[in-house]
Scaffold this motif. Structure first.
Motif, PDB file in Angstrom:
ATOM      1  N   GLN A 239      52.821  49.227  31.284  1.00 53.72           N
ATOM      2  CA  GLN A 239      53.269  50.100  30.196  1.00 53.72           C
ATOM      3  C   GLN A 239      52.087  50.838  29.552  1.00 53.72           C
ATOM      4  O   GLN A 239      52.202  52.009  29.175  1.00 53.72           O
ATOM      5  CB  GLN A 239      54.001  49.255  29.150  1.00 53.72           C
ATOM      6  CG  GLN A 239      54.689  50.051  28.066  1.00 53.72           C
ATOM      7  CD  GLN A 239      55.347  49.126  27.043  1.00 53.72           C
ATOM      8  OE1 GLN A 239      54.742  48.154  26.589  1.00 53.72           O
ATOM      9  NE2 GLN A 239      56.595  49.403  26.715  1.00 53.72           N
ATOM     10  N   GLN A 240      50.963  50.139  29.434  1.00 50.57           N
ATOM     11  CA  GLN A 240      49.767  50.727  28.821  1.00 50.57           C
ATOM     12  C   GLN A 240      48.930  51.527  29.824  1.00 50.57           C
ATOM     13  O   GLN A 240      47.867  52.046  29.475  1.00 50.57           O
ATOM     14  CB  GLN A 240      48.905  49.623  28.201  1.00 50.57           C
ATOM     15  CG  GLN A 240      49.572  48.861  27.064  1.00 50.57           C
ATOM     16  CD  GLN A 240      49.883  49.743  25.879  1.00 50.57           C
ATOM     17  OE1 GLN A 240      49.102  50.618  25.533  1.00 50.57           O
ATOM     18  NE2 GLN A 240      51.015  49.505  25.237  1.00 50.57           N
ATOM     19  N   LYS A 241      49.422  51.590  31.070  1.00 53.82           N
ATOM     20  CA  LYS A 241      48.749  52.336  32.144  1.00 53.82           C
ATOM     21  C   LYS A 241      47.313  51.849  32.354  1.00 53.82           C
ATOM     22  O   LYS A 241      46.366  52.634  32.502  1.00 53.82           O
ATOM     23  CB  LYS A 241      48.767  53.836  31.840  1.00 53.82           C
ATOM     24  CG  LYS A 241      50.179  54.404  31.781  1.00 53.82           C
ATOM     25  CD  LYS A 241      50.188  55.889  31.470  1.00 53.82           C
ATOM     26  CE  LYS A 241      51.631  56.410  31.407  1.00 53.82           C
ATOM     27  NZ  LYS A 241      51.701  57.846  31.065  1.00 53.82           N
ATOM     28  N   LEU A 242      47.178  50.527  32.358  1.00 55.69           N
ATOM     29  CA  LEU A 242      45.886  49.903  32.592  1.00 55.69           C
ATOM     30  C   LEU A 242      45.750  49.506  34.057  1.00 55.69           C
ATOM     31  O   LEU A 242      46.748  49.163  34.704  1.00 55.69           O
ATOM     32  CB  LEU A 242      45.728  48.652  31.714  1.00 55.69           C
ATOM     33  CG  LEU A 242      45.769  48.859  30.198  1.00 55.69           C
ATOM     34  CD1 LEU A 242      45.920  47.521  29.488  1.00 55.69           C
ATOM     35  CD2 LEU A 242      44.515  49.577  29.722  1.00 55.69           C
ATOM     36  N   GLN A 243      44.545  49.533  34.564  1.00 56.39           N
ATOM     37  CA  GLN A 243      44.293  49.061  35.917  1.00 56.39           C
ATOM     38  C   GLN A 243      44.302  47.533  35.891  1.00 56.39           C
ATOM     39  O   GLN A 243      43.510  46.926  35.166  1.00 56.39           O
ATOM     40  CB  GLN A 243      42.926  49.561  36.407  1.00 56.39           C
ATOM     41  CG  GLN A 243      42.617  49.265  37.866  1.00 56.39           C
ATOM     42  CD  GLN A 243      43.527  50.017  38.829  1.00 56.39           C
ATOM     43  OE1 GLN A 243      43.954  51.123  38.529  1.00 56.39           O
ATOM     44  NE2 GLN A 243      43.822  49.417  39.966  1.00 56.39           N
ATOM     45  N   PRO A 244      45.173  46.863  36.642  1.00 57.30           N
ATOM     46  CA  PRO A 244      45.244  45.395  36.594  1.00 57.30           C
ATOM     47  C   PRO A 244      43.909  44.742  36.966  1.00 57.30           C
ATOM     48  O   PRO A 244      43.250  45.152  37.913  1.00 57.30           O
ATOM     49  CB  PRO A 244      46.319  45.068  37.638  1.00 57.30           C
ATOM     50  CG  PRO A 244      47.120  46.305  37.768  1.00 57.30           C
ATOM     51  CD  PRO A 244      46.159  47.438  37.569  1.00 57.30           C
ATOM     52  N   LYS A 245      43.517  43.742  36.180  1.00 55.94           N
ATOM     53  CA  LYS A 245      42.297  42.983  36.450  1.00 55.94           C
ATOM     54  C   LYS A 245      42.595  41.498  36.255  1.00 55.94           C
ATOM     55  O   LYS A 245      43.397  41.121  35.390  1.00 55.94           O
ATOM     56  CB  LYS A 245      41.175  43.401  35.501  1.00 55.94           C
ATOM     57  CG  LYS A 245      40.670  44.817  35.697  1.00 55.94           C
ATOM     58  CD  LYS A 245      39.532  45.110  34.731  1.00 55.94           C
ATOM     59  CE  LYS A 245      39.016  46.533  34.886  1.00 55.94           C
ATOM     60  NZ  LYS A 245      37.909  46.823  33.937  1.00 55.94           N
ATOM     61  N   GLU A 246      41.929  40.681  37.013  1.00 62.04           N
ATOM     62  CA  GLU A 246      42.142  39.233  36.925  1.00 62.04           C
ATOM     63  C   GLU A 246      41.839  38.718  35.522  1.00 62.04           C
ATOM     64  O   GLU A 246      42.516  37.811  35.023  1.00 62.04           O
ATOM     65  CB  GLU A 246      41.251  38.524  37.954  1.00 62.04           C
ATOM     66  CG  GLU A 246      41.513  37.020  38.045  1.00 62.04           C
ATOM     67  CD  GLU A 246      40.617  36.334  39.055  1.00 62.04           C
ATOM     68  OE1 GLU A 246      41.081  35.410  39.729  1.00 62.04           O
ATOM     69  OE2 GLU A 246      39.433  36.732  39.158  1.00 62.04           O
ATOM     70  N   GLU A 247      40.839  39.314  34.872  1.00 62.07           N
ATOM     71  CA  GLU A 247      40.433  38.833  33.551  1.00 62.07           C
ATOM     72  C   GLU A 247      41.524  39.011  32.496  1.00 62.07           C
ATOM     73  O   GLU A 247      41.482  38.376  31.446  1.00 62.07           O
ATOM     74  CB  GLU A 247      39.167  39.565  33.099  1.00 62.07           C
ATOM     75  CG  GLU A 247      39.351  41.051  32.864  1.00 62.07           C
ATOM     76  CD  GLU A 247      38.045  41.789  32.641  1.00 62.07           C
ATOM     77  OE1 GLU A 247      37.808  42.216  31.499  1.00 62.07           O
ATOM     78  OE2 GLU A 247      37.276  41.921  33.607  1.00 62.07           O
ATOM     79  N   TYR A 248      42.501  39.881  32.749  1.00 65.59           N
ATOM     80  CA  TYR A 248      43.586  40.085  31.792  1.00 65.59           C
ATOM     81  C   TYR A 248      44.567  38.915  31.767  1.00 65.59           C
ATOM     82  O   TYR A 248      45.442  38.858  30.903  1.00 65.59           O
ATOM     83  CB  TYR A 248      44.349  41.367  32.112  1.00 65.59           C
ATOM     84  CG  TYR A 248      43.542  42.641  32.007  1.00 65.59           C
ATOM     85  CD1 TYR A 248      42.317  42.672  31.333  1.00 65.59           C
ATOM     86  CD2 TYR A 248      43.999  43.821  32.575  1.00 65.59           C
ATOM     87  CE1 TYR A 248      41.568  43.837  31.240  1.00 65.59           C
ATOM     88  CE2 TYR A 248      43.259  45.007  32.481  1.00 65.59           C
ATOM     89  CZ  TYR A 248      42.049  45.007  31.818  1.00 65.59           C
ATOM     90  OH  TYR A 248      41.319  46.160  31.730  1.00 65.59           O
ATOM     91  N   TYR A 249      44.414  38.007  32.730  1.00 63.94           N
ATOM     92  CA  TYR A 249      45.318  36.864  32.819  1.00 63.94           C
ATOM     93  C   TYR A 249      44.610  35.534  32.563  1.00 63.94           C
ATOM     94  O   TYR A 249      45.260  34.497  32.473  1.00 63.94           O
ATOM     95  CB  TYR A 249      45.959  36.807  34.212  1.00 63.94           C
ATOM     96  CG  TYR A 249      46.761  38.030  34.577  1.00 63.94           C
ATOM     97  CD1 TYR A 249      48.096  38.150  34.204  1.00 63.94           C
ATOM     98  CD2 TYR A 249      46.184  39.083  35.286  1.00 63.94           C
ATOM     99  CE1 TYR A 249      48.836  39.279  34.534  1.00 63.94           C
ATOM    100  CE2 TYR A 249      46.914  40.221  35.616  1.00 63.94           C
ATOM    101  CZ  TYR A 249      48.237  40.313  35.238  1.00 63.94           C
ATOM    102  OH  TYR A 249      48.963  41.436  35.554  1.00 63.94           O
TER     103      TYR A 249
END
Length: 297
Positions: A239-249
């Motif tokens: 939704q925020q149009k962010l590039q997925p990164k492992e650190e976000y989890y």
């Protein structure tokens, strides 16, 4: 510290000769923070505006230097305690803030949560109790009317007003959970800092969690502690149009949290047009970049 020497130097701060003033200022700025009461006493007994302004500037510089030194030590420390890091950030704006008083305020909140707990509760049930005490009883919430205000990043202000931003509320939430034996860590998700409740068996000695499977569920303190799964995080990122990164989890370390707090402060002062404070925060942030270039082995 030679008290009589300090007193003598302070009396020279009203000298009209700029070279004399610069020389005295240079000496005083090398002194420890313990000379501040003498400077404050001199300010109170003077009616000279120039003298008072010079004293104010020296006090601020000494206190700022002290905060720099303490943050350097914190960055070098082996555990980098989250509460102490937040306290040091608070010292920038409130030099007289008391770590003891902060601990007392947190202790009162922790006691209210602890009284509702028992050993038979599940992880989710424990979190529901934390949510009830913090958000229903004590009314912690987002400071909607002043969302960008710098005070939202000072733990002293958030504990006093019960209003903050996602990061500051999450910091208080995490500290309380950890003190109550719940493994709740910060997650450095852009645009909305959240928390992760992790499997205790996955926590290493240095509290690093690198396996996403160790996260049992996520918590969004700014939304009254709503419990989230991975799918909700994925949806938010999309939704925020962010590039997925492992650190976000994954949980982040305390240095990352305090650095984000300082970045929030820099942005807050910038939005208010307080260029001087913005630049001072930028210099504090440089300490983190320096520490990252020279990590402790």
């Amino acid at each position: 510290m030679d008290r009589e020497k300090i007193k003598a130097l302070i009396t020279l701060l009203d000298d009209p000769n700029d070279e004399v003033y610069a020389s005295v200022e240079s000496v005083l700025l090398k002194e420890p923070i313990e000379i501040v009461p003498e400077l404050e006493k001199a300010w109170e007994t003077s009616f000279d505006n120039i003298f008072q302004e010079r004293v104010e500037n020296i006090i601020h510089s000494i206190q700022l230097n002290d905060t720099h030194a303490e943050l350097k030590n914190w960055l070098k420390s082996p555990n980098q305690d989250l509460l102490y890091g937040a306290y040091l950030v608070c010292k920038y704006q409130y030099p007289d803030v008391s770590i003891i008083h902060l601990k007392e305020q947190l202790s009162e909140l922790r006691k209210d949560i602890w009284l509702e707990m028992n050993e038979h509760l599940t992880s989710l049930e424990k979190i529901r109790i934390v949510n009830h005490v913090l958000f229903d009883v004590h009314k912690f919430s987002r400071n909607t009317s002043k969302y960008l205000a710098p005070e939202n990043n000072y733990i002293k202000e958030v504990l006093n007003t019960h209003k903050g931003n996602p990061l500051s509320v999450s910091v208080i939430y995490s500290i309380l959970c950890r003190e109550l034996g719940m493994p709740v860590f910060g997650v450095n998700l852009p645009k909305n800092f959240i928390l992760a409740f992790v499997d205790e068996s996955a926590i290493s000695d240095n509290e690093q969690i690198k396996d996403e499977a160790a996260v049992l569920f996520y918590i969004n303190p700014i939304n009254k502690g709503a419990v989230l799964g991975r799918k909700e995080i994925e949806y938010f990122i999309k939704q925020q149009k962010l590039q997925p990164k492992e650190e976000y989890y994954l949980p982040c370390d305390n240095v990352t949290i305090i650095k984000r707090m300082l970045n929030n402060l820099r942005f807050g002062y910038d939005s208010k047009g307080e260029e001087g404070k913005k630049e001072e925060i930028q210099k504090i942030l440089a300490l983190f970049d320096e520490a990252n270039q020279h990590p402790i082995e």
